[in-house]
Design a protein around this motif. Sequence first.
Motif, PDB file in Angstrom:
ATOM      1  N   LEU A 183       0.809  -1.219   0.000  1.00 12.06           N
ATOM      2  CA  LEU A 183       0.000   0.000   0.000  1.00 12.06           C
ATOM      3  C   LEU A 183       0.845   1.274   0.000  1.00 12.06           C
ATOM      4  CD1 LEU A 183      -2.787  -0.846   2.642  1.00 12.06           C
ATOM      5  CD2 LEU A 183      -2.971  -0.901   0.150  1.00 12.06           C
ATOM      6  N   ILE A 184       2.155   1.144  -0.162  1.00 16.36           N
ATOM      7  CA  ILE A 184       3.027   2.300   0.005  1.00 16.36           C
ATOM      8  C   ILE A 184       2.670   3.437  -0.947  1.00 16.36           C
ATOM      9  CG2 ILE A 184       4.850   1.492  -1.561  1.00 16.36           C
ATOM     10  CD1 ILE A 184       5.252   3.340   1.842  1.00 16.36           C
ATOM     11  N   ASP A 185       2.171   3.118  -2.129  1.00 14.24           N
ATOM     12  CA  ASP A 185       1.793   4.171  -3.082  1.00 14.24           C
ATOM     13  C   ASP A 185       0.579   4.974  -2.604  1.00 14.24           C
ATOM     14  OD1 ASP A 185       3.848   3.427  -4.742  1.00 14.24           O
ATOM     15  OD2 ASP A 185       2.600   2.215  -6.087  1.00 14.24           O
ATOM     16  N   TYR A 186      -0.132   4.437  -1.613  1.00 11.50           N
ATOM     17  CA  TYR A 186      -1.324   5.118  -1.100  1.00 11.50           C
ATOM     18  C   TYR A 186      -1.056   5.809   0.242  1.00 11.50           C
ATOM     19  CZ  TYR A 186      -3.814   2.414  -4.641  1.00 11.50           C
ATOM     20  OH  TYR A 186      -4.242   1.874  -5.834  1.00 11.50           O
ATOM     21  N   GLU A 187       0.211   5.978   0.572  1.00 12.66           N
ATOM     22  CA  GLU A 187       0.562   6.566   1.874  1.00 12.66           C
ATOM     23  C   GLU A 187      -0.129   7.910   2.094  1.00 12.66           C
ATOM     24  OE1 GLU A 187       4.379   8.643   4.079  1.00 12.66           O
ATOM     25  OE2 GLU A 187       4.721   7.428   2.291  1.00 12.66           O
ATOM     26  N   ASN A 188       0.006   8.829   1.146  1.00 15.10           N
ATOM     27  CA  ASN A 188      -0.578  10.163   1.307  1.00 15.10           C
ATOM     28  C   ASN A 188      -2.102  10.112   1.355  1.00 15.10           C
ATOM     29  OD1 ASN A 188       1.961  11.382   1.317  1.00 15.10           O
ATOM     30  ND2 ASN A 188       1.956  11.685  -0.907  1.00 15.10           N
ATOM     31  N   ASP A 189      -2.692   9.202   0.585  1.00 13.36           N
ATOM     32  CA  ASP A 189      -4.152   9.055   0.585  1.00 13.36           C
ATOM     33  C   ASP A 189      -4.653   8.597   1.952  1.00 13.36           C
ATOM     34  OD1 ASP A 189      -4.556   9.559  -2.314  1.00 13.36           O
ATOM     35  OD2 ASP A 189      -3.410   7.701  -2.525  1.00 13.36           O
ATOM     36  N   ILE A 190      -3.993   7.577   2.499  1.00  9.78           N
ATOM     37  CA  ILE A 190      -4.395   7.044   3.810  1.00  9.78           C
ATOM     38  C   ILE A 190      -4.175   8.090   4.900  1.00  9.78           C
ATOM     39  CG2 ILE A 190      -3.919   5.272   5.543  1.00  9.78           C
ATOM     40  CD1 ILE A 190      -3.259   3.362   3.235  1.00  9.78           C
ATOM     41  N   GLU A 191      -3.086   8.835   4.791  1.00 11.82           N
ATOM     42  CA  GLU A 191      -2.807   9.911   5.743  1.00 11.82           C
ATOM     43  C   GLU A 191      -3.950  10.934   5.722  1.00 11.82           C
ATOM     44  OE1 GLU A 191      -0.562  11.088   8.693  1.00 11.82           O
ATOM     45  OE2 GLU A 191       0.785  10.179   7.207  1.00 11.82           O
ATOM     46  N   HIS A 192      -4.390  11.285   4.522  1.00 10.17           N
ATOM     47  CA  HIS A 192      -5.468  12.267   4.368  1.00 10.17           C
ATOM     48  C   HIS A 192      -6.785  11.728   4.937  1.00 10.17           C
ATOM     49  CE1 HIS A 192      -7.048  15.916   2.375  1.00 10.17           C
ATOM     50  NE2 HIS A 192      -8.163  15.205   2.260  1.00 10.17           N
ATOM     51  N   ILE A 193      -7.074  10.478   4.636  1.00  9.42           N
ATOM     52  CA  ILE A 193      -8.306   9.858   5.149  1.00  9.42           C
ATOM     53  C   ILE A 193      -8.272   9.784   6.667  1.00  9.42           C
ATOM     54  CG2 ILE A 193      -9.550   7.647   5.275  1.00  9.42           C
ATOM     55  CD1 ILE A 193      -8.910   7.296   2.284  1.00  9.42           C
ATOM     56  N   TRP A 194      -7.116   9.468   7.211  1.00  7.30           N
ATOM     57  CA  TRP A 194      -6.976   9.419   8.672  1.00  7.30           C
ATOM     58  C   TRP A 194      -7.301  10.781   9.288  1.00  7.30           C
ATOM     59  CZ3 TRP A 194      -1.865   8.167  11.780  1.00  7.30           C
ATOM     60  CH2 TRP A 194      -2.198   7.852  13.095  1.00  7.30           C
ATOM     61  N   GLY A 195      -6.792  11.834   8.683  1.00  8.55           N
ATOM     62  CA  GLY A 195      -7.082  13.175   9.188  1.00  8.55           C
ATOM     63  C   GLY A 195      -8.565  13.490   9.150  1.00  8.55           C
ATOM     64  N   ASN A 196      -9.210  13.155   8.027  1.00  8.83           N
ATOM     65  CA  ASN A 196     -10.653  13.373   7.905  1.00  8.83           C
ATOM     66  C   ASN A 196     -11.435  12.532   8.912  1.00  8.83           C
ATOM     67  OD1 ASN A 196     -10.100  15.079   5.805  1.00  8.83           O
ATOM     68  ND2 ASN A 196     -10.785  13.689   4.183  1.00  8.83           N
ATOM     69  N   TYR A 197     -10.953  11.322   9.142  1.00  7.14           N
ATOM     70  CA  TYR A 197     -11.585  10.404  10.101  1.00  7.14           C
ATOM     71  C   TYR A 197     -11.524  10.989  11.515  1.00  7.14           C
ATOM     72  CZ  TYR A 197     -12.133   5.963  12.730  1.00  7.14           C
ATOM     73  OH  TYR A 197     -12.524   4.969  13.592  1.00  7.14           O
ATOM     74  N   GLN A 198     -10.369  11.524  11.888  1.00  4.74           N
ATOM     75  CA  GLN A 198     -10.218  12.124  13.211  1.00  4.74           C
ATOM     76  C   GLN A 198     -11.166  13.312  13.368  1.00  4.74           C
ATOM     77  OE1 GLN A 198      -8.673   9.575  14.500  1.00  4.74           O
ATOM     78  NE2 GLN A 198      -7.080  10.717  15.586  1.00  4.74           N
ATOM     79  N   GLU A 199     -11.244  14.140  12.328  1.00  9.99           N
ATOM     80  CA  GLU A 199     -12.111  15.316  12.376  1.00  9.99           C
ATOM     81  C   GLU A 199     -13.579  14.918  12.469  1.00  9.99           C
ATOM     82  OE1 GLU A 199     -13.108  19.296   9.671  1.00  9.99           O
ATOM     83  OE2 GLU A 199     -11.481  17.933   9.088  1.00  9.99           O
ATOM     84  N   MET A 200     -13.976  13.915  11.685  1.00  7.95           N
ATOM     85  CA  MET A 200     -15.367  13.464  11.688  1.00  7.95           C
ATOM     86  C   MET A 200     -15.776  12.919  13.060  1.00  7.95           C
ATOM     87  SD  MET A 200     -18.189  13.002   9.879  1.00  7.95           S
ATOM     88  CE  MET A 200     -17.940  12.714   8.129  1.00  7.95           C
ATOM     89  N   LYS A 201     -14.882  12.175  13.695  1.00  7.38           N
ATOM     90  CA  LYS A 201     -15.197  11.613  15.015  1.00  7.38           C
ATOM     91  C   LYS A 201     -15.469  12.726  16.024  1.00  7.38           C
ATOM     92  CE  LYS A 201     -11.568   8.925  15.015  1.00  7.38           C
ATOM     93  NZ  LYS A 201     -10.523   7.989  15.457  1.00  7.38           N
ATOM     94  N   LYS A 202     -14.669  13.792  15.971  1.00  5.64           N
ATOM     95  CA  LYS A 202     -14.914  14.911  16.884  1.00  5.64           C
ATOM     96  C   LYS A 202     -16.244  15.587  16.583  1.00  5.64           C
ATOM     97  CE  LYS A 202     -10.677  16.399  19.035  1.00  5.64           C
ATOM     98  NZ  LYS A 202      -9.849  17.557  19.406  1.00  5.64           N
TER      99      LYS A 202
END
Length: 656
Positions: A183-202
């Motif tokens: 999945l290394i080619d998707y590193e930035n994508d997963i990083e971005h989704i993680w950020g959105n996920y954290q924001e959505m949970k709050k």
Amino acid sequence: MEEDKKIFEIKKEIPKFLKDNLDEEQLDAVINSNGNSLIIAGPGSGKTRVITYKIAYLLSQGVKPSEIMLVTFTRAAAKQMTDRIRNVTDQDLTGITAGTFHHVCNGILRRYAKAIGYENNFSILDSEDSKDLLKIIRNEYKEGMGEDAKKFPKESVIQKVISYASNTLKSIRESILEIAPYLIDYENDIEHIWGNYQEMKKNINAMDYDDLLVNTAHLLSFNKKALNDIASKYKYVLVDEFQDTNKIQLEIVQAISSYSKNLIVVGDDSQSIYSFRGARYENIEEFIKRDDTKLFKIQTNYRSTPNIVSFINNMLPNNSVEKNLKSVRKEYVKPNIIETFDDLEQSEAVIKIIEEKIDQDVDLNEIAVLYRSHALSMTLQQKLDSQQIPYRLLSGKRFIETKHIKDVLSFLKILYNPYDNISWNRSLKLFSGIGVKTATDIYKSITSQFKEGINMLEAFKNSKLKKFKEAYEFYKKLFEKDKNKPDEIINFIFNEFYKEYSNLTFRNSASRNMDIERFQDISSQYESLMKFLEEMTLSENITVKSAERDQKEDQITLTTVHGAKGLEWKVVILLSVNPGDFPNGMAIKEKKLDEEERLFYVAITRAKDELYILKQITGSTNPFMSNSYVFVKKEYDFIKNIPENLVETFKTSYKY
């Protein structure tokens, strides 16, 4: 003589209840553990007894229950230990903090949630809820990708990566390289989704399981007042199954014990088998290396026969703390190694063993079949079915992860936390005419008003929910219910709506309806909706027998080695110990055999009286890479490393 006198004088001061119930090694660990102390507890050595009597000893020395924290890895373990402590001391344990890491952290965050940007009534997302939320974020993120969207990682894979990162305190890049390098080619994508996920949970005032740990660690690191309030409360922090802790859990207990300096941990590095969850057996290694650490070993095995214990001692995993178990039982039979041609013949051999045990009056529930992965049991399951031998599988969905129970829970969750988007969407979509988009629109139209201070019932009147009469009337009545009576709420949900939905939706509605009725009975034991939801979400298992299953008391157990951790049986049968099956082929390929050795160690230490280890000359029918490891990688064969004098070896000769 002077030295003998000192020992005698010390023993005179030891409370009688300790001397009567502990062996010398256990007694030493209980009396002398303080400061940073590590108790290495070999399999079957009485680990639970040591923790129990350590706390009982502290209470006898004037330490208050409220000054003790006990962290375990299951709620059942915490309850077992506190029940034993009550029996030993006959004391009221009100005030003691005892539970899993997630329970302990949940208790802390309920008091300090606002300090990290949450409300105290935050929801807890279970694994499925978390996956649903990630799916929403993932789908939004990959819009417009065209053909590339088809290759985008699934939400379950993204969940695995970010959970590993959370528990190990590693970056997304490090986590991908360790557990999913493809999945290394998707590193930035997963990083971005993680950020959105954290924001959505709050935004929806919700935390997932990992957040309970991460947010507690963050609170203790950056809020000195919270750290002072929490850490100054506890004189002793005790941790069970320390070999299964991850980096963030270690940081939490170190912080909580930072004032008292009394951190007592119990475990066995040889039984650390959860690295896929971020567990670090290295926590034990690093703890030992501290200058101020006291090391204790309890090595008397009360579980297994001398024949099995000798075998165990010779199969100690590499990179383990040295230990030499001693058995107190009488000699019995040596462990058996049985070589079969293939897994069909292996299944016949297992059936034969089981039938022999039945003839010897061994209860079926004292027999277990263990395997490295669930797929290795499929042929055996077919044979057991054909022979009508009853068995239970320690696998599958937890009771509260079944659709009908999660549906009911979704209504309870929005009543407790009206911002819980995932539960709103799940519950709304149960009503006719409401799909994903409509559910989202209804949620937004209600919560936007609620944020402006409009009460929920008024918000319903002015929302898009009004267009759906059945749903509108139901939710209006639901939000008028008393939140301190979860059983009455479930009764309302079931009888006013879900019973009819179940009957029209499920072929096995009768058994599912009985599950919900039993679920209601359980809820009646709780004084508030908050307590009930916490228990349901955080407990590792809810002991409700589904009416759909024919639960027989007398049945053999089939389980992976991971599922067998902490259990024991008179007769243990270990399947498919072939290179490629066990040890696992991927572990061989990546040369990560440490954990495979520890898994094998855990498997063989479950046996009390008899141990059977089976291997196939050809390997199983669908092995890793056709099990070429059997032929070209002999050094990865566990059986090859077993001294011949410790076992009896047999070859089967079944004809088909």
